[in-house]
Design a protein around this motif. Structure first.
Motif: not given
Length: 373
Positions: A256-262, A304-312, A326-335
């Motif tokens: 689940m964490a990787n689903v939201f990381w992606n 410092n948002p608690l993102s869906r990545i952490t929730a997953g 919480e609202k979190y902006d990760l640049p698209r295609d971050t490796p």
């Protein structure tokens, strides 16, 4: 309560903390070095018990602990883990009674010294942020567990979900140890915490307020109490291995964490911190990539948002968690991490003070024998 010679379980504890051979002495940390970021570490706590509902446990503090001038001390870690049997005589089940519990997950805060209104506000707000993510109630436990602190009585009774023993007291003065936090006792049925401890130096709290980071620090350390970074890998005693890869390039395997990381824009596997000391490396998301996500090892000034990545990741741990963040902006295609090309080098990119090199790591000290539903 009884003690047993569980050498294999103790070996598991040491396996979680390969760098831990005892208690590390902290070097002074100067406030002026916090000019850009505040680094956090996962400091696993030393003893506690689990409870339920949003009410703090009733007064159990010794009469001597009436003011914050009292110097508190954690008990020394045991030479062997404490094993506690659940005294519940009926089949374990989640709470059914009406009221504030509502069948949801509850974090109970037990203050050892009278907190200020502001401190209560911050800790309750931190607990609410985690209770928004972890929503499913867990089976109750009945028994007795010692306090983590010298001179305090056992916590006894029926516990629903988790209780955190909170101590806000002098440790070593301003600029030294910030705090200590982590799980203390875990259930054998799911290897999730039944209890935890959060011990902060009251002399550093004003400085955190000046940085507008007080609540962020509390939320971060509460995450470690709940198992983030502290209970990822527990095999062979329980089927959970969420961290893989070499220490130079570790990654998180939870689905689940990787689903939201992606979904947030990351590619490859979710990267775990590979820089810093034993409290920072292997126990946080990688700061150089996830930047201001709250559960990296470095706490940024500002958001410092608690993102869906952490929730997953909390669902991957085994909690009944909602996929909210919480609202979190990760640049698209971050490796992220490519498991087929792990390499040998770390990122080398750090932007804050590594407090972990100057803090004490406390081992988990016990297990509660619980039955699965």
């Amino acid at each position: 309560m009884k003690k047993t010679n569980q050498h294999t379980i103790f070996a598991w504890i040491m396996g979680i903390f390969p760098n831990l051979k005892g208690i590390f002495v902290l070097n002074p940390l100067r406030k002026s070095r916090f000019n850009s970021l505040l680094t956090l570490c996962s400091i696993t706590g030393t003893l506690l018990f689990t409870s339920c509902s949003q009410d703090a446990l009733e007064n159990q503090e010794p009469a001597a602990s009436e003011t914050q001038d009292v110097v508190l001390a954690l008990k020394a870690p045991p030479t062997e883990p404490i094993i506690i049997d659940d005294l519940t005589t009926t089949v374990l089940k989640t709470t059914e009674a009406p009221g504030v519990d509502r069948g949801r997950f509850n974090i109970t805060l037990k203050y050892l010294l009278p907190p200020t209104e502001r401190q209560v506000e911050v800790f309750e707000a931190a607990a609410a942020r985690w209770e928004r993510i972890i929503i499913k109630d867990v089976p109750s436990f009945t028994g007795s567990v010692p306090s983590a602190f010298q001179g305090f009585p056992d916590i006894e009774g029926t516990i629903d979900d988790v209780v955190i023993e909170v101590a806000l007291a002098p440790i070593d003065g301003p600029g030294g140890i910030l705090g200590q936090a982590g799980p203390s006792f875990v259930r054998t049925s799911d290897f999730l915490p039944l209890s935890g401890v959060m011990f902060f130096d009251v002399d550093d709290l004003d400085f955190l307020e000046e940085l507008d980071l007080f609540e962020e620090v509390i939320v971060h350390e509460m995450g470690h109490v709940l198992g983030l970074g502290t209970l990822w890998n527990v095999e062979p005693y329980y089927a959970r291995t969420l961290r893989k890869g070499p220490n130079s390039n570790p990654y998180f395997t939870g689905k689940m964490a990787n689903v939201f990381w992606n979904a947030e824009g990351g590619t490859g596997e979710l990267p775990i911190e590979n820089m810093g000391g034993p409290g920072t490396a292997l126990g946080h998301w990688r700061e150089s990539i996830l930047k201001n996500e709250l559960m990296t090892g470095y706490l940024n000034l500002g958001e410092n948002p608690l993102s869906r990545i952490t929730a997953g990741s909390m669902r991957d741990l085994g909690y009944g968690a909602a996929m909210v963040g919480e609202k979190y902006d990760l640049p698209r295609d971050t490796p992220g991490v490519d498991p087929n090309n792990l390499g040998d080098d770390g990122t080398g990119e750090t932007h804050g003070i590594n407090i972990a090199n100057r803090e004490v790591l406390l081992q988990p000290i016990g297990f509660v024998n619980t039955k699965k539903k």
